[in-house]
Design a protein around this motif. Structure first.
Motif, PDB file in Angstrom:
ATOM      1  N   ALA A  45       2.088 -41.870   5.632  1.00  0.00           N
ATOM      2  CA  ALA A  45       0.734 -41.415   5.964  1.00  0.00           C
ATOM      3  C   ALA A  45       0.802 -40.587   7.238  1.00  0.00           C
ATOM      4  N   ASP A  46       0.692 -39.268   7.107  1.00  0.00           N
ATOM      5  CA  ASP A  46       0.767 -38.351   8.241  1.00  0.00           C
ATOM      6  C   ASP A  46      -0.593 -38.323   8.931  1.00  0.00           C
ATOM      7  N   THR A  47      -0.623 -38.746  10.197  1.00  0.00           N
ATOM      8  CA  THR A  47      -1.892 -39.042  10.858  1.00  0.00           C
ATOM      9  C   THR A  47      -2.033 -38.326  12.193  1.00  0.00           C
ATOM     10  N   LEU A  48      -3.240 -37.802  12.429  1.00  0.00           N
ATOM     11  CA  LEU A  48      -3.606 -37.161  13.692  1.00  0.00           C
ATOM     12  C   LEU A  48      -4.801 -37.899  14.283  1.00  0.00           C
ATOM     13  N   PHE A  49      -4.850 -37.961  15.608  1.00  0.00           N
ATOM     14  CA  PHE A  49      -5.983 -38.565  16.310  1.00  0.00           C
ATOM     15  C   PHE A  49      -6.562 -37.563  17.303  1.00  0.00           C
ATOM     16  N   PHE A  50      -7.893 -37.522  17.385  1.00  0.00           N
ATOM     17  CA  PHE A  50      -8.596 -36.635  18.306  1.00  0.00           C
ATOM     18  C   PHE A  50      -9.670 -37.426  19.041  1.00  0.00           C
ATOM     19  N   SER A  51      -9.958 -37.039  20.271  1.00  0.00           N
ATOM     20  CA  SER A  51     -11.101 -37.608  20.969  1.00  0.00           C
ATOM     21  C   SER A  51     -12.371 -37.173  20.243  1.00  0.00           C
ATOM     22  N   ALA A  52     -13.211 -38.151  19.902  1.00  0.00           N
ATOM     23  CA  ALA A  52     -14.463 -37.814  19.213  1.00  0.00           C
ATOM     24  C   ALA A  52     -15.394 -37.020  20.125  1.00  0.00           C
ATOM     25  N   ALA A  53     -15.279 -37.216  21.440  1.00  0.00           N
ATOM     26  CA  ALA A  53     -16.135 -36.507  22.389  1.00  0.00           C
ATOM     27  C   ALA A  53     -15.690 -35.070  22.605  1.00  0.00           C
ATOM     28  N   ASN A  54     -14.390 -34.836  22.511  1.00  0.00           N
ATOM     29  CA  ASN A  54     -13.829 -33.510  22.754  1.00  0.00           C
ATOM     30  C   ASN A  54     -12.495 -33.401  22.022  1.00  0.00           C
ATOM     31  N   PRO A  55     -12.464 -32.836  20.811  1.00  0.00           N
ATOM     32  CA  PRO A  55     -11.244 -32.811  20.009  1.00  0.00           C
ATOM     33  C   PRO A  55     -10.112 -31.983  20.603  1.00  0.00           C
ATOM     34  N   VAL A  56     -10.384 -31.226  21.680  1.00  0.00           N
ATOM     35  CA  VAL A  56      -9.277 -30.553  22.378  1.00  0.00           C
ATOM     36  C   VAL A  56      -8.318 -31.591  22.944  1.00  0.00           C
ATOM     37  N   GLU A  57      -8.852 -32.777  23.261  1.00  0.00           N
ATOM     38  CA  GLU A  57      -7.992 -33.892  23.668  1.00  0.00           C
ATOM     39  C   GLU A  57      -7.544 -34.614  22.404  1.00  0.00           C
ATOM     40  N   ARG A  58      -6.257 -34.716  22.208  1.00  0.00           N
ATOM     41  CA  ARG A  58      -5.730 -35.237  20.947  1.00  0.00           C
ATOM     42  C   ARG A  58      -4.416 -35.968  21.184  1.00  0.00           C
ATOM     43  N   TYR A  59      -3.966 -36.668  20.138  1.00  0.00           N
ATOM     44  CA  TYR A  59      -2.701 -37.389  20.211  1.00  0.00           C
ATOM     45  C   TYR A  59      -1.583 -36.482  20.699  1.00  0.00           C
ATOM     46  N   SER A  60      -0.788 -37.026  21.605  1.00  0.00           N
ATOM     47  CA  SER A  60       0.368 -36.309  22.125  1.00  0.00           C
ATOM     48  C   SER A  60       1.624 -37.139  21.907  1.00  0.00           C
ATOM     49  N   ALA A  61       2.539 -36.632  21.105  1.00  0.00           N
ATOM     50  CA  ALA A  61       3.825 -37.310  20.921  1.00  0.00           C
ATOM     51  C   ALA A  61       4.582 -37.362  22.239  1.00  0.00           C
ATOM     52  N   THR A  62       4.529 -36.285  23.010  1.00  0.00           N
ATOM     53  CA  THR A  62       5.261 -36.200  24.271  1.00  0.00           C
ATOM     54  C   THR A  62       4.831 -37.289  25.243  1.00  0.00           C
ATOM     55  N   ASP A  63       3.517 -37.406  25.467  1.00  0.00           N
ATOM     56  CA  ASP A  63       3.016 -38.402  26.409  1.00  0.00           C
ATOM     57  C   ASP A  63       3.244 -39.822  25.895  1.00  0.00           C
TER      58      ASP A  63
END
Length: 213
Positions: A45-63
């Motif tokens: 299951a390939d999954t992405l996460f985004f901030s609901a308030a501001n989707p410019v903020e999103r899951y970061s593999a690096t962090d």
């Protein structure tokens, strides 16, 4: 790390079956817990996460990788954003580990990895593009699609530092649960891949359950 959950499916707020090759998009609110359930085993299951308030903020593999010091995710892992904010925590996991490095299949990668004739095969990126096109209310666009988590997928790192796609380590009925630490948009592509063993060359459904706590 294997950690079982005490949550009961019949007490879930919602239960959604995501068909093989289909997508899911929706909001999980802070404090709610979601479970991805591998119904038949060996699915990805390939999954992405985004901030609901501001989707410019999103899951970061690096962090996420840097802060936990591990390229794999399991119980206790905290999913972090590109602003290094905690987004979700894995609170239960009966699979054992999940991939952060293998990326999502796309027409371009299918062509490079497999054959020119694979170019037009359905891919996870296709599913995400369809999802954002059909659901503009979430404010997510093509440019917001970046690296993702491959839940249930087995991508070992070789001694030389390379990656290999191997048979899945999941099985029928295994699951991973995440508690949202902030309101998040979840975007899932239930992988349609037929060219590598990430889902046993046989894509199958997964189920998404959400509890209020």
């Amino acid at each position: 790390m294997i950690k079982h959950s005490s949550r009961l499916p019949e007490q879930a707020l919602s239960r959604t079956t995501i068909g093989a090759g289909d997508y899911y998009i929706g909001i999980v609110k802070a404090g709610q817990t979601m479970r991805l359930l591998d119904l038949e085993g060996n699915q990805a299951a390939d999954t992405l996460f985004f901030s609901a308030a501001n989707p410019v903020e999103r899951y970061s593999a690096t962090d996420t990788i840097r802060e936990q010091g591990n390229v794999y995710l399991t119980a206790g892992s905290v999913i972090r954003s590109n602003e290094n904010n905690p987004m979700l925590e894995i609170v239960a996991d009966t699979c054992g580990r999940h991939d952060t490095l293998g990326g999502a299949c796309a027409s371009e990668s299918n062509t490079v990895r497999y054959d020119l004739e694979k170019r037009c095969m359905h891919s996870c990126r296709d599913s995400w593009m369809l999802a954002v096109a059909e659901n503009p209310q979430y404010g997510i666009s093509k440019r917001d699609i970046t690296h993702n988590i491959n839940f249930f997928m087995n991508v070992p790192v070789t001694a030389e530092g390379g990656l290999t796609f191997e048979d899945g380590i999941s099985g029928a009925g295994k699951y991973v649960e995440l508690t949202a630490l902030t309101d998040v948009v979840i975007l899932i592509s239930n992988c349609p891949q037929l060219n590598n063993p990430c889902n046993g060359y046989n894509p199958t459904p997964v189920e998404l359950l959400v509890w209020s706590e």
